[in-house]
Design an enzyme around this catalytic site. Structure first.
Site, PDB file in Angstrom:
ATOM      1  N   LYS A   1       0.843  -1.206   0.000  1.00 40.04           N
ATOM      2  CA  LYS A   1       0.000   0.000   0.000  1.00 40.04           C
ATOM      3  C   LYS A   1       0.877   1.254   0.000  1.00 40.04           C
ATOM      4  O   LYS A   1       0.569   2.245  -0.668  1.00 40.04           O
ATOM      5  CB  LYS A   1      -0.952  -0.008   1.209  1.00 40.04           C
ATOM      6  CG  LYS A   1      -2.062  -1.056   1.062  1.00 40.04           C
ATOM      7  CD  LYS A   1      -2.829  -1.330   2.354  1.00 40.04           C
ATOM      8  CE  LYS A   1      -3.785  -2.511   2.150  1.00 40.04           C
ATOM      9  NZ  LYS A   1      -4.520  -2.911   3.360  1.00 40.04           N
TER      10      LYS A   1
ATOM     11  N   GLN B   1      -4.393  -1.561   9.640  1.00 36.50           N
ATOM     12  CA  GLN B   1      -4.416  -2.888   9.015  1.00 36.50           C
ATOM     13  C   GLN B   1      -5.052  -3.910   9.960  1.00 36.50           C
ATOM     14  O   GLN B   1      -4.681  -4.005  11.127  1.00 36.50           O
ATOM     15  CB  GLN B   1      -2.987  -3.306   8.635  1.00 36.50           C
ATOM     16  CG  GLN B   1      -2.889  -4.621   7.885  1.00 36.50           C
ATOM     17  CD  GLN B   1      -3.516  -4.584   6.490  1.00 36.50           C
ATOM     18  OE1 GLN B   1      -3.555  -3.553   5.833  1.00 36.50           O
ATOM     19  NE2 GLN B   1      -4.014  -5.728   6.046  1.00 36.50           N
TER      20      GLN B   1
ATOM     21  N   ASP C   1     -11.049   3.134   4.700  1.00 40.60           N
ATOM     22  CA  ASP C   1     -11.525   1.744   4.617  1.00 40.60           C
ATOM     23  C   ASP C   1     -13.061   1.689   4.570  1.00 40.60           C
ATOM     24  O   ASP C   1     -13.631   0.704   4.117  1.00 40.60           O
ATOM     25  CB  ASP C   1     -11.093   0.969   5.880  1.00 40.60           C
ATOM     26  CG  ASP C   1      -9.769   0.238   5.722  1.00 40.60           C
ATOM     27  OD1 ASP C   1      -9.502  -0.278   4.616  1.00 40.60           O
ATOM     28  OD2 ASP C   1      -9.016   0.163   6.718  1.00 40.60           O
TER      29      ASP C   1
HETATM   30  N1  GUN Z   1      -7.168  -6.629   6.188  1.00 41.19           N
HETATM   31  C1  GUN Z   1      -7.594  -7.323   5.103  1.00 41.19           C
HETATM   32  N2  GUN Z   1      -8.206  -6.502   4.229  1.00 41.19           N
HETATM   33  C2  GUN Z   1      -8.168  -5.270   4.767  1.00 41.19           C
HETATM   34  C3  GUN Z   1      -8.640  -4.006   4.340  1.00 41.19           C
HETATM   35  O1  GUN Z   1      -9.249  -3.850   3.273  1.00 41.19           O
HETATM   36  N3  GUN Z   1      -8.394  -2.965   5.178  1.00 41.19           N
HETATM   37  C4  GUN Z   1      -7.754  -3.121   6.362  1.00 41.19           C
HETATM   38  N4  GUN Z   1      -7.582  -2.051   7.116  1.00 41.19           N
HETATM   39  N5  GUN Z   1      -7.302  -4.279   6.790  1.00 41.19           N
HETATM   40  C5  GUN Z   1      -7.513  -5.347   6.000  1.00 41.19           C
END
Ligand code: GUN
Length: 294
Positions: free
Chosen positions: A51, A95, A118
């Site tokens: 990311k 995350q 998110d």
């Molecule tokens: N863990 C797995 N997918 C995601 C996501 O889309 N966002 C976040 N913050 N954590 C994740």
């Protein structure tokens, strides 16, 4: 059978986001995404660093905060508060999953809803369910874009989502049955307690597999000509080697599907592209600068 190329669609979106970054910067706004990791899961570490690399690619400022996974939960809550208060941070992503000592609901509630790229804050979940999303959650939004790229309009079709997670299954169902472009499907959500799962998936024009079980969806479970979206990323041992497989038995299902997403190279890159999309959206909203979203 067509493979839906998530890498190609994601590259187009990133190019459009890079233009948005330039527009914002020309207006004195330097969009920034903060990622926060409090976990020792190597997969999560990889996702977060991907990311951050994506931010760099589109010219966006990326900030990463690593919270020691042995630290008290307060350290994570404090980190989020600092990022909320920082006017130079426009999007915040914690995350998931976080370590056991942290109350996940409390963290999700603590992110400023305007920076919640998110879309996991209860206010933003509520807005999505009410049909007025501020940020569409990245994975389901990316899937809507993949369907559009394959000329699959869900309107009036039977869509079956396998999995009811907060991150994928629930928001995916809301977008698929919701009004508007990429929605209007007759949508069924199946999960671990569903009896005779195959009787549902066989009815579907669109199957979204998000159960987290390797190669769970087999050829006998899908109808001829269905569109199959595979959200799974499962690491398995094959012939003594570690390899990635999805939730769909790709080789056999692709023989029946009219379109299918591969793993890797399907949904994954789209999730990350939509995160950048949500971050420029957040920066644009916070500063009242108009952008042309891709
Ligand atoms: N863990 C797995 N997918 C995601 C996501 O889309 N966002 C976040 N913050 N954590 C994740």
């Amino acid at each position: 059978m067509t493979d839906i190329d998530g890498n190609a669609v994601a590259a187009e979106i990133r190019a459009g986001v890079a233009d948005c970054v330039e527009t914002l910067q020309a207006e004195g706004v330097d969009p920034a995404l903060a990622t926060v990791l409090m976990s020792d899961d190597p997969a999560s570490e990889t996702y977060v660093s991907m990311k951050q690399n994506d931010c760099e690619e589109v010219g966006m400022r990326g900030i990463h905060v690593d919270v020691d996974d042995d630290a008290p939960a307060e350290e994570l809550y404090d980190t989020v508060e600092e990022l909320n208060a920082d006017d130079e941070v426009h999007g915040i992503l914690v995350q998931m999953p976080v370590v056991d000592q942290v109350d996940t609901r409390r963290v999700l509630r603590s992110v400023d809803p305007a920076k919640d790229v998110d879309g996991f804050h209860p206010e933003n979940v509520g807005r999505l369910v009410a049909g007025n999303p501020r940020f569409k959650p990245c994975t389901p939004h990316g899937i809507q874009r993949l369907l559009a790229s394959a000329d699959v309009d869900p309107e009036g079709k039977e869509a079956v989502v396998v999995g009811r997670s907060d991150i994928v299954g629930k928001p995916m169902a809301n977008l698929l049955f919701g009004r508007g472009e990429g929605g209007n499907a007759t949508t069924t959500v199946c999960h671990s307690r569903t009896e005779d799962l195959a009787s549902h998936t066989r009815r579907a024009d669109i199957v979204v597999a998000a159960a987290g079980i390797p190669e769970f969806i087999t050829a006998d479970m899908v109808s001829e000509g269905a569109t199959v979206i595979d959200v799974g990323i499962n690491r398995v041992e094959r012939d003594g080697e570690s390899t990635l497989v999805g939730d769909v038995a790709y080789d056999e299902v692709r023989e029946k599907a009219s379109a299918i997403t591969p793993v890797p190279g399907g949904v994954g890159p789209m999730t990350r592209a939509m995160l950048l999309y949500n971050t420029v959206t957040a920066a644009s909203e916070q500063h009242g600068v108009e952008i042309e979203l891709p």
